[in-house]
Design a protein around this motif. Sequence first.
Motif, mmCIF file in Angstrom:
data_model
loop_
_atom_site.group_PDB
_atom_site.id
_atom_site.type_symbol
_atom_site.label_atom_id
_atom_site.label_comp_id
_atom_site.label_asym_id
_atom_site.label_seq_id
_atom_site.Cartn_x
_atom_site.Cartn_y
_atom_site.Cartn_z
ATOM 1 N N LEU A 83 0.850 -1.195 0.000
ATOM 2 C CA LEU A 83 0.000 0.000 0.000
ATOM 3 C C LEU A 83 0.884 1.243 0.000
ATOM 4 C CD1 LEU A 83 -2.441 1.865 0.369
ATOM 5 C CD2 LEU A 83 -2.526 1.170 2.760
ATOM 6 N N THR A 84 1.902 1.248 0.843
ATOM 7 C CA THR A 84 2.772 2.424 0.899
ATOM 8 C C THR A 84 3.513 2.608 -0.427
ATOM 9 O OG1 THR A 84 4.647 1.239 1.922
ATOM 10 C CG2 THR A 84 3.021 2.241 3.404
ATOM 11 N N LEU A 85 3.901 1.512 -1.076
ATOM 12 C CA LEU A 85 4.544 1.615 -2.389
ATOM 13 C C LEU A 85 3.576 2.142 -3.442
ATOM 14 C CD1 LEU A 85 6.672 -1.650 -2.688
ATOM 15 C CD2 LEU A 85 7.504 0.688 -2.375
ATOM 16 N N SER A 86 2.323 1.711 -3.343
ATOM 17 C CA SER A 86 1.343 2.117 -4.353
ATOM 18 C C SER A 86 1.030 3.609 -4.301
ATOM 19 C CB SER A 86 0.052 1.305 -4.210
ATOM 20 O OG SER A 86 -0.695 1.727 -3.084
ATOM 21 N N LEU A 87 1.438 4.283 -3.241
ATOM 22 C CA LEU A 87 1.228 5.729 -3.126
ATOM 23 C C LEU A 87 2.234 6.540 -3.942
ATOM 24 C CD1 LEU A 87 0.478 6.026 0.693
ATOM 25 C CD2 LEU A 87 -1.153 6.266 -1.195
ATOM 26 N N ILE A 88 3.297 5.893 -4.425
ATOM 27 C CA ILE A 88 4.348 6.633 -5.131
ATOM 28 C C ILE A 88 3.803 7.470 -6.289
ATOM 29 C CG2 ILE A 88 6.431 6.423 -6.560
ATOM 30 C CD1 ILE A 88 7.303 4.140 -4.666
ATOM 31 N N PRO A 89 3.027 6.918 -7.230
ATOM 32 C CA PRO A 89 2.553 7.776 -8.335
ATOM 33 C C PRO A 89 1.734 8.983 -7.858
ATOM 34 C CG PRO A 89 2.242 5.472 -8.888
ATOM 35 C CD PRO A 89 2.639 5.521 -7.425
ATOM 36 N N TYR A 90 0.864 8.763 -6.890
ATOM 37 C CA TYR A 90 0.034 9.843 -6.353
ATOM 38 C C TYR A 90 0.899 10.932 -5.715
ATOM 39 C CZ TYR A 90 -2.990 12.196 -2.954
ATOM 40 O OH TYR A 90 -3.639 13.135 -2.203
ATOM 41 N N LEU A 91 1.835 10.529 -4.869
ATOM 42 C CA LEU A 91 2.679 11.498 -4.183
ATOM 43 C C LEU A 91 3.688 12.150 -5.131
ATOM 44 C CD1 LEU A 91 3.238 9.484 -0.880
ATOM 45 C CD2 LEU A 91 1.652 11.396 -1.243
ATOM 46 N N TRP A 92 4.184 11.391 -6.111
ATOM 47 C CA TRP A 92 5.125 11.935 -7.101
ATOM 48 C C TRP A 92 4.490 13.092 -7.880
ATOM 49 C CZ3 TRP A 92 9.692 12.988 -8.704
ATOM 50 C CH2 TRP A 92 9.965 13.230 -10.051
ATOM 51 N N LYS A 93 3.217 12.951 -8.209
ATOM 52 C CA LYS A 93 2.521 14.004 -8.966
ATOM 53 C C LYS A 93 2.408 15.301 -8.165
ATOM 54 C CE LYS A 93 1.536 11.552 -12.629
ATOM 55 N NZ LYS A 93 2.476 11.570 -13.727
ATOM 56 N N GLN A 94 2.578 15.241 -6.854
ATOM 57 C CA GLN A 94 2.585 16.442 -6.021
ATOM 58 C C GLN A 94 3.960 17.111 -5.998
ATOM 59 O OE1 GLN A 94 1.119 15.467 -2.093
ATOM 60 N NE2 GLN A 94 -0.588 14.310 -2.931
ATOM 61 N N ILE A 95 4.977 16.374 -6.422
ATOM 62 C CA ILE A 95 6.351 16.874 -6.404
ATOM 63 C C ILE A 95 6.734 17.475 -7.751
ATOM 64 C CG2 ILE A 95 8.784 16.192 -6.161
ATOM 65 C CD1 ILE A 95 7.747 13.979 -4.222
ATOM 66 N N ALA A 96 6.415 16.752 -8.825
ATOM 67 C CA ALA A 96 6.851 17.172 -10.157
ATOM 68 C C ALA A 96 5.702 17.136 -11.147
ATOM 69 C CB ALA A 96 7.984 16.272 -10.644
ATOM 70 N N ASP A 97 5.588 18.204 -11.896
ATOM 71 C CA ASP A 97 4.638 18.289 -13.002
ATOM 72 C C ASP A 97 5.464 18.160 -14.282
ATOM 73 O OD1 ASP A 97 2.586 18.809 -14.767
ATOM 74 O OD2 ASP A 97 2.421 20.940 -14.242
#
Length: 152
Positions: free
Chosen positions: A66-80
Amino acid sequence: MVTINNFKEYKSFEGKTIGVSNWHQIDQEQIDKFADATLDRQWIHVDPERAKKEGPFGSTIAHGYLTLSLIPYLWKQIADVRNVKMEINYEIESFKFGQAVRVNSEVQLQATAKMISNLRGTVKAVIQAKLIIKGEEKPAYTGDVIFLYHFA
């Protein structure tokens, strides 16, 4: 959030921390939904009473995946990353889990560009992903995610 429009801009981040995401709270509802979706209903994740009495953490914990699956969601908050015809989640490697994420913990992703290369028009970005748990010294995990980008 940073904006990346092309290979040259992406390359400028190589060896540097790109940024951190917002904090995201992992609650029991999210853990339960993940358990249902993955058919992983181990009691340490989904049985708060048993986890409190018998578990080593005093509460339920989020699934590692579950924590790994958050990477795409959280990445989109870092870089556009803009001007992209196609983006591919290509690979994950060398992930190590440092500690469990207890229910209702807040986590944020820290992303560092380890290597940005141009492979005949395909940009390969090796990003070190570190999941930070609010109030904890050790991260939940650290490892590399690799994205492939086809810029327009």
